[in-house]
Design a protein around this motif. Sequence first.
Motif, PDB file in Angstrom:
ATOM      1  N   ALA A  25      -1.299  19.617   2.318  1.00  0.00           N
ATOM      2  CA  ALA A  25      -1.297  18.209   1.930  1.00  0.00           C
ATOM      3  C   ALA A  25      -2.273  17.975   0.783  1.00  0.00           C
ATOM      4  N   ALA A  70       1.691  10.789   5.284  1.00  0.00           N
ATOM      5  CA  ALA A  70       1.359  11.562   6.485  1.00  0.00           C
ATOM      6  C   ALA A  70       0.827  10.644   7.582  1.00  0.00           C
ATOM      7  N   VAL A 116       1.875  19.468   5.444  1.00  0.00           N
ATOM      8  CA  VAL A 116       2.962  18.507   5.582  1.00  0.00           C
ATOM      9  C   VAL A 116       4.297  19.223   5.450  1.00  0.00           C
ATOM     10  N   VAL A 175       7.622  12.942   3.280  1.00  0.00           N
ATOM     11  CA  VAL A 175       6.884  13.631   4.327  1.00  0.00           C
ATOM     12  C   VAL A 175       7.554  13.321   5.667  1.00  0.00           C
ATOM     13  N   VAL A 196       3.502  16.419   9.971  1.00  0.00           N
ATOM     14  CA  VAL A 196       2.116  16.707   9.601  1.00  0.00           C
ATOM     15  C   VAL A 196       1.476  17.566  10.688  1.00  0.00           C
TER      16      VAL A 196
END
Length: 154
Positions: free
Chosen positions: A12, A20, A60, A67, A70
Amino acid sequence: MNSNDDVHLRRAGRPDVLPAADVWLRSFTAALPSVRCAHSDSEVGDWFSRVVVPQYETWVAVTENKVVGVMVLSDGELKQLYLDPAWRGQGLGDRFMSLAKQQQPHGLVLWTFQVNQSAHRFYERHGFVAVERTDGLRNDEREPDIRYVWQPQK
């Protein structure tokens, strides 16, 4: 049905913070309807911005620049694993779990709420063993939880 083939996992970055956090919030609400979220949406976004993405190993799952999952690792702990509700049961959690074990080959620990039966099944299917149950007084939600441990095969 979503295609897991179109999803890639990557670390990420700053642009992923709010997407996220949004996945985390939507997944928490869908997976844990009986658990009170201890923080507001803006507090969760701030936590992702100040702590989760810059301080932890945050991954992610992305498809079409969106996205959809996560995962957060830190010092041998799987701190977070949340999927967009539409992506549950598609194999994406399995991919994250393989990545977590690659990144932490000496073992992992994690906590999950006692009410989250689907998480128990998922983690146990991936070789995690429940080693401790608590009354939840140490977590923000004050929800009874379970500590799981995974150790690689010797």
